[in-house]
Enzyme design. Structure first.
Site, PDB file in Angstrom:
ATOM      1  CG  LEU A 491     -18.538  -1.998  12.920  1.00  0.00           C
ATOM      2  CD1 LEU A 491     -19.327  -1.233  13.658  1.00  0.00           C
ATOM      3  CD2 LEU A 491     -19.260  -3.036  12.301  1.00  0.00           C
ATOM      4  CD  GLN A 494     -10.946  -4.884  15.205  1.00  0.00           C
ATOM      5  OE1 GLN A 494      -9.860  -4.986  14.474  1.00  0.00           O
ATOM      6  NE2 GLN A 494     -10.723  -5.294  16.660  1.00  0.00           N
ATOM      7  CD  GLU A 495     -18.300  -6.516  15.308  1.00  0.00           C
ATOM      8  OE1 GLU A 495     -18.082  -7.663  15.458  1.00  0.00           O
ATOM      9  OE2 GLU A 495     -18.476  -5.585  16.182  1.00  0.00           O
ATOM     10  CB  SER A 496     -16.431 -10.711  10.304  1.00  0.00           C
ATOM     11  OG  SER A 496     -16.429  -9.823   9.291  1.00  0.00           O
ATOM     12  CE1 TYR A 601     -15.689  -3.984  16.957  1.00  0.00           C
ATOM     13  CE2 TYR A 601     -16.513  -1.838  17.583  1.00  0.00           C
ATOM     14  CZ  TYR A 601     -16.812  -3.124  16.831  1.00  0.00           C
ATOM     15  OH  TYR A 601     -17.612  -3.069  15.673  1.00  0.00           O
TER      16      TYR A 601
END
Length: 635
Positions: A491, A494-496, A601
């Site tokens: 996660l 993918q987020e940052s 996502y």
């Protein structure tokens, strides 16, 4: 360990900036922005031995470009041949030459440009039209079919081609419809000017339909001309965005005023918006839109949603025919190769299905992993075949483009740094890419390390593709929340991309991209005193708050990673609402998520989780299908 790493990074940055004077770059950049030529010249003189001196030269050349001698411009381009700044100045010069219609110089220089855009492409087309290039009108026509506004250089090319008849009146109506469908009424009005006054859109009617579609349809709609009917269709599409039933009810009353092709067009849009809302009537409406002799062709987006609607309804034969009706290049996308194979297997055509699954299983993607499991194989990470030696990394560190990029990162000029990095690595082979990725990892620029390692073609390093920094800080919070390490890393990647201080355009902050309101709520739950928004970017605080929220979301959603990922991106309410009235295979739930961003996502997060679990050596790790699970019905 953290202190040692920090010390190494300090040494690296110190070596990089040993020449000093990096603050002059910020000053010359600002002087250039305000047009202060004296200051630009002053700081350029000071920067002669600085790694960013090519930018200082660019700023000087750019200020005087309109009056510069051709030989001076070409001397700069030769001096910095192959660099990003040379391509930037070349683009600026071509823009000026295009405006002045200096086509001889333009034609000589344009083939050397790398980073092209619509504006310069259309100037090139103008030049080719002026030179009577017989292939140019067709290329101009291919740019015509868009609902968005186009640069003035394109308008000039369009005008020239319309005069020849290569863009017809029907093409003009097609673009008007594209613009109205996209909600760009200004573009539609401009394009309408190519028609005669009797044929053109009525500005007042169009404004009334845009202002209040429901009222326009009920009180002002007329059908005398094509322009009138296009405005009515536009009003119906406006209404469709907010209310399927209201639009459909009004359509029933007026559809006799429209041709069969226009009826097909409306039904395709009705079906699309119904599919986005997961309305069970959508598939039937898609069938109505695509059957008969006179149908309006579906866009790629609508083709995809017709297939997704059939998939969600469990209608495998319609799914197969929907994929068959897609454009050839669209059928080759991994998603449709996978679902075609699944549909073929349902129809007992295993040989044909495996012919699709076997090559797909060799691809490193969500659907590549799904194909592997469909064939009964477990995910495996390729061994690192090409070892990058320390001297290779040291040599790569001295690459002029990467040195410029690293300096720009050091100065917090991330946009410019990314552009310089991407430019520099564009022609690297696998060994060079892996060495460059190691350089980025060494300097803590984890997003560049990952994105560079992803580009390898034959020789891969999945420890670089799936970096796992901050594991010491992560262990404590993972134990507190009893979370799967691979899922959390999947996660965050993918987020940052592990950029600790990153801020999104929506305002999300840090590694786990927390919105300030969410962070404040979690801080209250955890009893964090004196909470302030600026704390969210702190690595430990961000992980503490983010993992608590992720655990909270998981508990709300049956401890299913798929639903939790959807909720983390789009909110728990939507993740619940997207469930069906019957149990739904997790992969089908994921594929039919209405939000493009969230749909992509969740696939990437779960795919990431598989690779992290493999890299971490987790025992008894679940398959991707197990991670996706079966989504329980609503309520």
């Amino acid at each position: 360990m953290v202190k040692v790493l920090a010390g190494l990074l300090f040494v690296c940055w110190s070596q990089l900036l040993a020449a000093g004077g990096d603050e002059d770059y910020l000053k010359i950049r600002e002087a250039f922005r305000v047009g202060d030529a004296t200051s630009v010249a002053h700081y350029a003189q000071r920067m002669k031995n600085h790694v960013l001196f090519p930018y200082a030269e660019y700023f000087q050349q750019r200020l005087y470009l309109s009056s510069a001698d051709t030989s001076a411009i070409r001397a700069f381009l030769t001096r910095h041949d192959g660099s990003l700044v040379a391509d930037k100045l070349r683009a600026d010069w071509l823009q000026l030459l295009g405006k002045r219609q200096q086509w001889v110089l333009f034609a000589e220089e344009y083939p050397n440009l790398v980073n092209q855009d619509d504006n310069l492409q259309c100037y090139s087309l103008q030049q080719r039209l002026a030179a009577s290039d017989k292939t140019a009108p067709a290329e101009v026509r291919s740019l015509w079919f868009t609902g968005r506004d186009m640069p003035d250089s394109c308008v000039a090319a369009f005008n020239a081609v319309i005069k020849t008849g290569a863009i017809s009146a029907e093409d003009i109506w097609t673009r008007i419809r594209l613009a109205l469908e996209a909600g760009h009424t200004g573009v539609a009005r401009s394009v309408s000017n190519y028609l005669s006054n009797q044929q053109a859109l009525n500005r007042q009617k169009l404004q009334a339909a845009a202002r209040d579609a429901r009222r326009y349809l009920d009180q002002q709609a007329t059908f005398k001309s094509r322009a009138d009917r296009e405005i009515v269709l536009f009003a119906l599409l406006r209404l469709l965005r907010s209310d399927t039933n209201q639009a459909y009810a009004r359509w029933h009353k007026i559809r006799s005023h429209f041709s069969s092709v226009d009826q097909s067009y409306f039904m395709g849009n009705l079906a699309y918006w119904a599919a986005i809302r997961q309305d069970t009537r959508a598939l039937n409406w898609f069938m109505q839109a695509t059957q008969g002799k006179h149908v309006y062709p579906l866009s790629d987006v609508k083709h995809a949603w017709k297939a997704r609607t059939a998939l969600r309804a469990g209608n495998w034969s319609v799914l197969l025919s929907s994929i068959d009706q897609m454009p050839a290049d669209m059928q080759q996308e991994d998603v449709w190769r996978y679902w075609r194979a699944r549909a073929l297997k349902i129809n007992k055509k295993n040989v044909e299905a495996n012919a699709l699954l076997i090559p797909l299983s060799r691809e490193y993607s969500f659907y590549g992993q799904m194909a592997r499991e469909e064939l009964g194989e477990m995910l495996s990470v390729p061994a690192v075949e090409q070892q990058i030696k320390p001297q290779d990394i040291q040599q790569m560190e001295q690459n002029p483009g990467l040195r410029r990029a690293l300096t720009l990162y050091r100065l917090n000029q991330r946009v410019e740094a990314n552009r310089e990095w991407i430019w520099t690595i564009q022609h690297f082979n696998d060994a060079q890419l892996l060495a460059a990725a190691r350089v980025a990892q060494r300097y803590g620029i984890y997003d560049r390390a990952i994105n560079t390692a992803i580009k390898t073609v034959t020789h891969h390093d999945f420890n670089l593709r799936y970096l796992a920094p901050y594991r010491e800080q992560m262990r404590t919070v993972l134990q507190q929340q009893q979370l799967d390490e691979a899922f959390v890393y999947g996660l965050i990647r993918q987020e940052s991309r592990f950029i600790a201080d990153i801020r999104s355009s929506a305002g999300a902050i840090g590694l786990m991209q927390l919105m300030p309101a969410t962070a404040k709520w979690v801080a209250g739950k955890l009893g964090v005193s004196n909470f302030r928004t600026n704390l969210i970017a702190d690595i430990n605080t961000n992980l503490q708050l983010g993992t608590y929220y992720l655990k909270h979301v998981l508990e709300q959603l049956d401890d299913q990673p798929l639903l939790a990922a959807a909720a983390y991106n789009a909110g728990p309410g939507r993740a619940k609402r997207w469930r069906d009235t019957r149990p739904l295979e997790g992969a089908i739930y994921a594929e039919t998520i209405p939000f493009n961003e969230t749909r992509d996502y969740v696939k990437v997060v779960l795919s990431n989780s598989m690779y992290y679990a493999s890299n971490f050596g987790h025992a008894d790790r679940p398959t991707l299908k197990q991670r996706l699970g079966v989504v329980a019905p609503k309520n």
